[in-house]
Scaffold this motif. Structure first.
Motif, PDB file in Angstrom:
ATOM      1  N   LEU A 189      31.080  29.011  66.816  1.00  0.00           N
ATOM      2  CA  LEU A 189      31.981  27.878  67.043  1.00  0.00           C
ATOM      3  C   LEU A 189      31.152  26.604  66.995  1.00  0.00           C
ATOM      4  N   ASN A 190      31.507  25.698  66.080  1.00  0.00           N
ATOM      5  CA  ASN A 190      30.800  24.432  65.907  1.00  0.00           C
ATOM      6  C   ASN A 190      31.736  23.264  66.185  1.00  0.00           C
ATOM      7  N   LEU A 191      31.159  22.179  66.679  1.00  0.00           N
ATOM      8  CA  LEU A 191      31.838  20.891  66.714  1.00  0.00           C
ATOM      9  C   LEU A 191      31.580  20.249  65.362  1.00  0.00           C
ATOM     10  N   ARG A 192      32.600  19.643  64.779  1.00  0.00           N
ATOM     11  CA  ARG A 192      32.445  19.037  63.450  1.00  0.00           C
ATOM     12  C   ARG A 192      32.769  17.556  63.530  1.00  0.00           C
ATOM     13  N   VAL A 193      31.811  16.716  63.166  1.00  0.00           N
ATOM     14  CA  VAL A 193      31.984  15.258  63.158  1.00  0.00           C
ATOM     15  C   VAL A 193      31.665  14.791  61.745  1.00  0.00           C
ATOM     16  N   SER A 194      32.605  14.056  61.115  1.00  0.00           N
ATOM     17  CA  SER A 194      32.380  13.656  59.734  1.00  0.00           C
ATOM     18  C   SER A 194      32.869  12.238  59.478  1.00  0.00           C
TER      19      SER A 194
ATOM     20  N   ALA B 157      38.576   4.753  54.027  1.00  0.00           N
ATOM     21  CA  ALA B 157      37.479   5.360  54.776  1.00  0.00           C
ATOM     22  C   ALA B 157      38.091   6.230  55.864  1.00  0.00           C
ATOM     23  N   GLY B 158      37.407   7.289  56.207  1.00  0.00           N
ATOM     24  CA  GLY B 158      37.944   8.182  57.229  1.00  0.00           C
ATOM     25  C   GLY B 158      36.869   8.721  58.141  1.00  0.00           C
ATOM     26  N   ILE B 159      37.272   8.984  59.373  1.00  0.00           N
ATOM     27  CA  ILE B 159      36.421   9.663  60.337  1.00  0.00           C
ATOM     28  C   ILE B 159      37.186  10.859  60.874  1.00  0.00           C
ATOM     29  N   SER B 160      36.444  11.868  61.280  1.00  0.00           N
ATOM     30  CA  SER B 160      37.087  13.107  61.702  1.00  0.00           C
ATOM     31  C   SER B 160      36.243  13.798  62.755  1.00  0.00           C
ATOM     32  N   THR B 161      36.901  14.401  63.714  1.00  0.00           N
ATOM     33  CA  THR B 161      36.252  15.298  64.664  1.00  0.00           C
ATOM     34  C   THR B 161      37.115  16.533  64.816  1.00  0.00           C
ATOM     35  N   GLY B 162      36.508  17.610  65.178  1.00  0.00           N
ATOM     36  CA  GLY B 162      37.253  18.838  65.381  1.00  0.00           C
ATOM     37  C   GLY B 162      36.313  20.007  65.574  1.00  0.00           C
TER      38      GLY B 162
ATOM     39  N   ILE C 216      31.442  34.007  54.803  1.00  0.00           N
ATOM     40  CA  ILE C 216      31.960  33.579  56.097  1.00  0.00           C
ATOM     41  C   ILE C 216      33.382  33.087  55.907  1.00  0.00           C
ATOM     42  N   PHE C 217      34.299  33.610  56.702  1.00  0.00           N
ATOM     43  CA  PHE C 217      35.670  33.094  56.751  1.00  0.00           C
ATOM     44  C   PHE C 217      35.729  32.099  57.902  1.00  0.00           C
ATOM     45  N   PHE C 218      36.400  30.950  57.688  1.00  0.00           N
ATOM     46  CA  PHE C 218      36.458  29.959  58.755  1.00  0.00           C
ATOM     47  C   PHE C 218      37.829  29.326  58.870  1.00  0.00           C
ATOM     48  N   LEU C 219      38.124  28.885  60.093  1.00  0.00           N
ATOM     49  CA  LEU C 219      39.319  28.110  60.409  1.00  0.00           C
ATOM     50  C   LEU C 219      38.867  26.758  60.928  1.00  0.00           C
ATOM     51  N   ARG C 220      39.501  25.705  60.425  1.00  0.00           N
ATOM     52  CA  ARG C 220      39.098  24.359  60.796  1.00  0.00           C
ATOM     53  C   ARG C 220      40.335  23.505  61.060  1.00  0.00           C
ATOM     54  N   PRO C 221      40.649  23.227  62.333  1.00  0.00           N
ATOM     55  CA  PRO C 221      41.703  22.252  62.600  1.00  0.00           C
ATOM     56  C   PRO C 221      41.241  20.888  62.105  1.00  0.00           C
ATOM     57  N   LYS C 222      42.107  20.207  61.389  1.00  0.00           N
ATOM     58  CA  LYS C 222      41.734  18.940  60.767  1.00  0.00           C
ATOM     59  C   LYS C 222      42.403  17.802  61.516  1.00  0.00           C
ATOM     60  N   GLY C 223      41.614  16.860  61.961  1.00  0.00           N
ATOM     61  CA  GLY C 223      42.126  15.675  62.642  1.00  0.00           C
ATOM     62  C   GLY C 223      41.429  14.439  62.117  1.00  0.00           C
ATOM     63  N   ASP C 224      41.947  13.862  61.043  1.00  0.00           N
ATOM     64  CA  ASP C 224      41.319  12.712  60.387  1.00  0.00           C
ATOM     65  C   ASP C 224      42.051  11.428  60.739  1.00  0.00           C
ATOM     66  N   LEU C 225      41.298  10.373  60.922  1.00  0.00           N
ATOM     67  CA  LEU C 225      41.825   9.018  60.995  1.00  0.00           C
ATOM     68  C   LEU C 225      41.376   8.332  59.711  1.00  0.00           C
ATOM     69  N   VAL C 226      42.331   7.992  58.842  1.00  0.00           N
ATOM     70  CA  VAL C 226      42.033   7.373  57.557  1.00  0.00           C
ATOM     71  C   VAL C 226      42.420   5.901  57.630  1.00  0.00           C
ATOM     72  N   LEU C 227      41.449   5.043  57.407  1.00  0.00           N
ATOM     73  CA  LEU C 227      41.672   3.602  57.464  1.00  0.00           C
ATOM     74  C   LEU C 227      42.086   3.074  56.090  1.00  0.00           C
ATOM     75  N   TRP C 228      42.938   2.065  56.079  1.00  0.00           N
ATOM     76  CA  TRP C 228      43.423   1.393  54.870  1.00  0.00           C
ATOM     77  C   TRP C 228      44.242   2.305  53.967  1.00  0.00           C
ATOM     78  N   ASP C 229      44.959   3.247  54.567  1.00  0.00           N
ATOM     79  CA  ASP C 229      45.863   4.122  53.836  1.00  0.00           C
ATOM     80  C   ASP C 229      47.218   4.094  54.522  1.00  0.00           C
ATOM     81  N   LYS C 230      48.262   4.411  53.791  1.00  0.00           N
ATOM     82  CA  LYS C 230      49.609   4.398  54.362  1.00  0.00           C
ATOM     83  C   LYS C 230      49.770   5.465  55.451  1.00  0.00           C
ATOM     84  N   ASP C 231      49.216   6.646  55.223  1.00  0.00           N
ATOM     85  CA  ASP C 231      49.232   7.725  56.217  1.00  0.00           C
ATOM     86  C   ASP C 231      47.901   7.717  56.948  1.00  0.00           C
TER      87      ASP C 231
END
Length: 154
Positions: A90-95, A107-112, A124-139
């Motif tokens: 289990l890893n913490l992922r910061v991107s 531009a986007g930042i993400s943690t999860g 390796i099989f992996f599951l990654r919950p995705k939680g991105d904050l994308v700046l200057w985009d409609k979504d």
């Protein structure tokens, strides 16, 4: 005597095969569904570091089926180890990533978290919950789940 020799050879081969996923480089392919009718795909190169930490160069593609927008992003992720047991990590992922949505710079930042299940062949099989904050985009928020496979490349 033969059985002892066979047992020692087998244990030696198993001991060399079991290396607890440290120091390996991987090619990752992941895909999944994100909130607001968006599909995401990630391709990345992952470099194993000391103490089971990883560094990842990534390409992120997201397609919104409602607005027909495509996002292309290149980025870097750092994944420190949280816990490890047998074939599970289990890893913490910061991107952080930079890219375009076909109209503007984004531009986007993400943690999860990232949950990895290792197989004996090195995949390796992996599951990654995705939680991105994308700046200057409609979504601005991309929230969802990605599943994928990591292939060893060394």
């Amino acid at each position: 005597m033969k059985w002892v020799l066979v047992w020692l050879v087998a244990m030696t081969l198993i001991a060399f095969k079991v290396n607890a996923q440290e120091g390996y480089n991987y090619l990752d392919i992941a895909g999944g569904y994100l909130v607001k009718d968006t599909y995401g795909i990630e391709l990345s190169l992952e470099f194993g570091k000391r103490y089971h930490n990883q560094l990842e160069l990534l390409f992120d593609y997201a397609h919104n089926t409602h607005s027909e927008r495509n996002n292309y992003m290149l980025g870097l992720a750092y994944k420190p180890l949280i816990t490890r047991k047998r074939n599970t990590v289990l890893n913490l992922r910061v991107s952080a990533a930079l890219g375009t949505n076909e109209y503007d710079f984004i531009a986007g930042i993400s943690t999860g978290l990232e949950l990895n299940f290792a197989f004996s062949n090195g995949w390796i099989f992996f599951l990654r919950p995705k939680g991105d904050l994308v700046l200057w985009d409609k979504d601005h928020w991309r929230i969802g789940m990605l599943a994928g496979v990591k292939f060893p490349i060394n």
